[in-house]
Motif scaffolding. Structure first.
Motif, PDB file in Angstrom:
ATOM      1  N   LEU A 113       2.679 -15.898 -76.785  1.00 15.07           N
ATOM      2  CA  LEU A 113       2.795 -15.811 -75.333  1.00 15.07           C
ATOM      3  C   LEU A 113       2.989 -17.213 -74.771  1.00 15.07           C
ATOM      4  O   LEU A 113       2.192 -18.113 -75.034  1.00 15.07           O
ATOM      5  N   THR A 114       4.047 -17.391 -73.986  1.00 16.94           N
ATOM      6  CA  THR A 114       4.404 -18.706 -73.467  1.00 16.94           C
ATOM      7  C   THR A 114       4.606 -18.622 -71.951  1.00 16.94           C
ATOM      8  O   THR A 114       4.359 -17.594 -71.336  1.00 16.94           O
ATOM      9  N   ASP A 115       5.090 -19.721 -71.396  1.00 16.53           N
ATOM     10  CA  ASP A 115       5.390 -19.759 -69.965  1.00 16.53           C
ATOM     11  C   ASP A 115       6.895 -19.687 -69.706  1.00 16.53           C
ATOM     12  O   ASP A 115       7.369 -20.065 -68.637  1.00 16.53           O
ATOM     13  N   VAL A 116       7.666 -19.232 -70.688  1.00 15.18           N
ATOM     14  CA  VAL A 116       9.109 -19.047 -70.525  1.00 15.18           C
ATOM     15  C   VAL A 116       9.481 -17.658 -71.025  1.00 15.18           C
ATOM     16  O   VAL A 116       8.709 -17.020 -71.744  1.00 15.18           O
ATOM     17  N   ALA A 117      10.668 -17.204 -70.650  1.00 12.94           N
ATOM     18  CA  ALA A 117      11.084 -15.843 -70.994  1.00 12.94           C
ATOM     19  C   ALA A 117      11.320 -15.675 -72.489  1.00 12.94           C
ATOM     20  O   ALA A 117      11.234 -14.566 -73.015  1.00 12.94           O
ATOM     21  N   GLY A 118      11.605 -16.766 -73.174  1.00  9.65           N
ATOM     22  CA  GLY A 118      11.946 -16.733 -74.596  1.00  9.65           C
ATOM     23  C   GLY A 118      12.962 -17.822 -74.859  1.00  9.65           C
ATOM     24  O   GLY A 118      13.016 -18.827 -74.140  1.00  9.65           O
ATOM     25  N   VAL A 119      13.781 -17.634 -75.878  1.00  6.85           N
ATOM     26  CA  VAL A 119      14.844 -18.599 -76.183  1.00  6.85           C
ATOM     27  C   VAL A 119      16.059 -18.278 -75.319  1.00  6.85           C
ATOM     28  O   VAL A 119      16.521 -17.136 -75.286  1.00  6.85           O
ATOM     29  N   LEU A 120      16.562 -19.294 -74.631  1.00  9.19           N
ATOM     30  CA  LEU A 120      17.709 -19.111 -73.739  1.00  9.19           C
ATOM     31  C   LEU A 120      18.956 -19.751 -74.339  1.00  9.19           C
ATOM     32  O   LEU A 120      18.869 -20.793 -75.018  1.00  9.19           O
ATOM     33  N   ASP A 121      20.117 -19.138 -74.075  1.00 13.78           N
ATOM     34  CA  ASP A 121      21.364 -19.761 -74.518  1.00 13.78           C
ATOM     35  C   ASP A 121      21.767 -20.848 -73.529  1.00 13.78           C
ATOM     36  O   ASP A 121      21.029 -21.138 -72.568  1.00 13.78           O
ATOM     37  N   VAL A 146       4.464 -12.225 -67.582  1.00 14.57           N
ATOM     38  CA  VAL A 146       4.904 -10.863 -67.247  1.00 14.57           C
ATOM     39  C   VAL A 146       3.747  -9.906 -67.495  1.00 14.57           C
ATOM     40  O   VAL A 146       3.184  -9.884 -68.596  1.00 14.57           O
ATOM     41  N   PRO A 147       3.352  -9.122 -66.501  1.00 17.84           N
ATOM     42  CA  PRO A 147       2.247  -8.176 -66.696  1.00 17.84           C
ATOM     43  C   PRO A 147       2.516  -7.245 -67.876  1.00 17.84           C
ATOM     44  O   PRO A 147       3.620  -6.716 -68.021  1.00 17.84           O
ATOM     45  N   HIS A 148       1.524  -7.072 -68.729  1.00 20.46           N
ATOM     46  CA  HIS A 148       1.582  -6.161 -69.871  1.00 20.46           C
ATOM     47  C   HIS A 148       2.722  -6.528 -70.835  1.00 20.46           C
ATOM     48  O   HIS A 148       3.334  -5.653 -71.451  1.00 20.46           O
ATOM     49  N   ALA A 149       2.969  -7.835 -70.987  1.00 21.16           N
ATOM     50  CA  ALA A 149       4.070  -8.292 -71.843  1.00 21.16           C
ATOM     51  C   ALA A 149       3.930  -7.762 -73.267  1.00 21.16           C
ATOM     52  O   ALA A 149       4.923  -7.338 -73.885  1.00 21.16           O
ATOM     53  N   MET A 150       2.723  -7.790 -73.804  1.00 13.86           N
ATOM     54  CA  MET A 150       2.517  -7.322 -75.183  1.00 13.86           C
ATOM     55  C   MET A 150       2.878  -5.856 -75.341  1.00 13.86           C
ATOM     56  O   MET A 150       3.534  -5.456 -76.318  1.00 13.86           O
ATOM     57  N   LEU A 151       2.457  -5.025 -74.391  1.00 15.26           N
ATOM     58  CA  LEU A 151       2.721  -3.594 -74.484  1.00 15.26           C
ATOM     59  C   LEU A 151       4.214  -3.305 -74.371  1.00 15.26           C
ATOM     60  O   LEU A 151       4.749  -2.446 -75.087  1.00 15.26           O
ATOM     61  N   LEU A 152       4.894  -4.010 -73.485  1.00 15.98           N
ATOM     62  CA  LEU A 152       6.339  -3.827 -73.330  1.00 15.98           C
ATOM     63  C   LEU A 152       7.069  -4.218 -74.608  1.00 15.98           C
ATOM     64  O   LEU A 152       8.056  -3.580 -74.987  1.00 15.98           O
ATOM     65  N   GLU A 153       6.586  -5.251 -75.267  1.00 19.48           N
ATOM     66  CA  GLU A 153       7.239  -5.716 -76.492  1.00 19.48           C
ATOM     67  C   GLU A 153       6.992  -4.765 -77.654  1.00 19.48           C
ATOM     68  O   GLU A 153       7.892  -4.480 -78.442  1.00 19.48           O
ATOM     69  N   ILE A 154       5.771  -4.264 -77.765  1.00 17.84           N
ATOM     70  CA  ILE A 154       5.400  -3.467 -78.933  1.00 17.84           C
ATOM     71  C   ILE A 154       5.765  -1.991 -78.784  1.00 17.84           C
ATOM     72  O   ILE A 154       6.239  -1.357 -79.725  1.00 17.84           O
ATOM     73  N   PHE A 155       5.577  -1.438 -77.586  1.00 21.06           N
ATOM     74  CA  PHE A 155       5.672   0.008 -77.420  1.00 21.06           C
ATOM     75  C   PHE A 155       6.944   0.482 -76.736  1.00 21.06           C
ATOM     76  O   PHE A 155       7.012   1.624 -76.260  1.00 21.06           O
ATOM     77  N   THR A 156       7.955  -0.380 -76.628  1.00 22.16           N
ATOM     78  CA  THR A 156       9.260   0.054 -76.117  1.00 22.16           C
ATOM     79  C   THR A 156      10.339  -0.423 -77.073  1.00 22.16           C
ATOM     80  O   THR A 156      10.123  -1.318 -77.883  1.00 22.16           O
ATOM     81  N   ASP A 157      11.517   0.181 -76.975  1.00 21.62           N
ATOM     82  CA  ASP A 157      12.614  -0.225 -77.857  1.00 21.62           C
ATOM     83  C   ASP A 157      13.468  -1.325 -77.241  1.00 21.62           C
ATOM     84  O   ASP A 157      14.477  -1.731 -77.816  1.00 21.62           O
ATOM     85  N   ARG A 158      13.062  -1.816 -76.075  1.00 27.21           N
ATOM     86  CA  ARG A 158      13.846  -2.845 -75.395  1.00 27.21           C
ATOM     87  C   ARG A 158      13.317  -4.243 -75.685  1.00 27.21           C
ATOM     88  O   ARG A 158      14.074  -5.159 -75.936  1.00 27.21           O
ATOM     89  N   GLY A 159      11.996  -4.406 -75.640  1.00 26.23           N
ATOM     90  CA  GLY A 159      11.429  -5.733 -75.839  1.00 26.23           C
ATOM     91  C   GLY A 159      11.722  -6.619 -74.656  1.00 26.23           C
ATOM     92  O   GLY A 159      12.609  -6.345 -73.841  1.00 26.23           O
ATOM     93  N   ILE A 160      10.968  -7.705 -74.521  1.00 29.49           N
ATOM     94  CA  ILE A 160      11.197  -8.579 -73.366  1.00 29.49           C
ATOM     95  C   ILE A 160      11.324 -10.059 -73.764  1.00 29.49           C
ATOM     96  O   ILE A 160      11.571 -10.893 -72.926  1.00 29.49           O
ATOM     97  N   GLY A 161      11.176 -10.354 -75.045  1.00 24.81           N
ATOM     98  CA  GLY A 161      11.232 -11.750 -75.469  1.00 24.81           C
ATOM     99  C   GLY A 161      12.331 -11.977 -76.476  1.00 24.81           C
ATOM    100  O   GLY A 161      13.296 -11.204 -76.566  1.00 24.81           O
ATOM    101  N   THR A 162      12.177 -13.054 -77.274  1.00 30.02           N
ATOM    102  CA  THR A 162      13.113 -13.363 -78.351  1.00 30.02           C
ATOM    103  C   THR A 162      12.434 -13.072 -79.676  1.00 30.02           C
ATOM    104  O   THR A 162      11.410 -13.678 -80.002  1.00 30.02           O
TER     105      THR A 162
END
Length: 302
Positions: free
Chosen positions: A222-230, A282-298
């Motif tokens: 968990l960081t303070d950025v959305a993930g790896v950006l191009d 992002v609220p509930h970032a872990m749940l969005l990453e683990i329990f959806t097929d979209r994911g929110i990070g890199t």
């Protein structure tokens, strides 16, 4: 008016039910598996996000996932050092840690921060227990050795960072014993040397080492950025270890993202299925990453 309200409420309940149903395959996939979460940054300093994080950790445990939390605490350490009038110096982003400083670092990490996270998880209905790398010999450490090339002489010089360490060995049995007792381990990134000396270790590095040692299905940073950006500032949803090297070579990946990705690569090379860098704000970032097929990070995988 009441009828309209009831229809609206029913639609909300249906959406909630659909969300839970969509999450079921992911719950089954992660059931009984270890997920290591490095917790730090803004999410740890924001009271509302901290409470949400604690509830999410409890939810993971409730549906059969085995969460292991590793936390940082750089800002809190800095505040305490300033309050005690202890000067602190950074070299290549690492805090030089002398004997006096390492005592304060341990006090803050293993004391106030660790116990606050444990208390929040327990208040949310979980059973958390706080440990540092010293407990049960969980993290055996060695002095971190770094070099810097002198721009004038082109000679590499060894940097003495004091009691800054790196994991030499993580004992997974300590964590397995806690999990079998129904507890959620919360780890302060402190290690113990061969001579009993205390080492301050980067929390990302500890999380990666722990994930490899316990054979985690996922490592979440968990960081303070959305993930790896191009180069256009768009989120890169997935990377292989080979692609990370290419993006680092062309300058797309730079600065503080480099050591985080090095941690991800090391973790997947040690058997972790995938590591994810995601925005802890992002609220509930872990749940969005683990329990959806979209994911929110890199996501980084081999």
């Amino acid at each position: 008016m009441a009828a309209h309200r009831n229809i609206a409420e029913t639609k909300n309940w249906l959406r909630t039910a659909e969300t839970i149903t969509e999450a079921l395959p992911f719950m089954r996939r992660y059931a009984g598996k270890n997920v290591v979460v490095k917790y730090g940054g803004h999410a740890m300093g924001d009271r509302k996000l901290a409470a949400q994080f604690a509830r999410d950790v409890v939810l993971l445990r409730q549906v059969g996932v085995n969460p292991i939390v590793v936390h940082g605490g750089g800002p809190q350490i800095g505040e305490m050092l300033e309050r005690l009038a202890v000067k602190s110096e950074f070299v290549d982003g690492l805090r030089v840690t002398d004997a006096e400083t390492v005592d304060i670092v341990e006090m803050v990490l293993s004391g106030s921060i660790n116990k606050a996270i444990v208390a929040a998880i327990n208040e949310a209905g979980g059973t958390a227990i706080g440990v540092s790398g010293k407990d049960g010999g969980l993290i055996q450490a060695r002095k971190l050795r770094r070099t810097r090339r002198d721009p004038d002489s082109n000679i590499e010089k060894i940097l003495d960072l004091g009691f800054v360490g790196e994991p030499r060995h993580v004992n997974p049995q300590v964590l397995e014993n806690l999990q079998q007792a129904g507890m959620i381990p919360v780890i302060a990134p402190i290690g113990v040397g061969a001579g009993g000396e205390t080492y301050n270790i980067n929390a990302d590095t500890v999380a990666g080492a722990v994930a490899g040692a316990v054979g985690a299905l996922r490592l979440l940073l968990l960081t303070d950025v959305a993930g790896v950006l191009d180069k256009e500032g768009r989120l890169i949803a997935e990377l292989t270890t080979e692609e990370v090297a290419l993006l680092q070579a062309d300058g797309t990946i730079s600065g503080g993202m480099i050591p985080k990705l090095e941690t991800c690569i090391q973790a997947v090379e040690e058997g972790v299925e995938a590591a994810v860098i995601l925005d802890g704000r992002v609220p509930h970032a872990m749940l969005l990453e683990i329990f959806t097929d979209r994911g929110i990070g890199t996501l980084v995988r081999r």
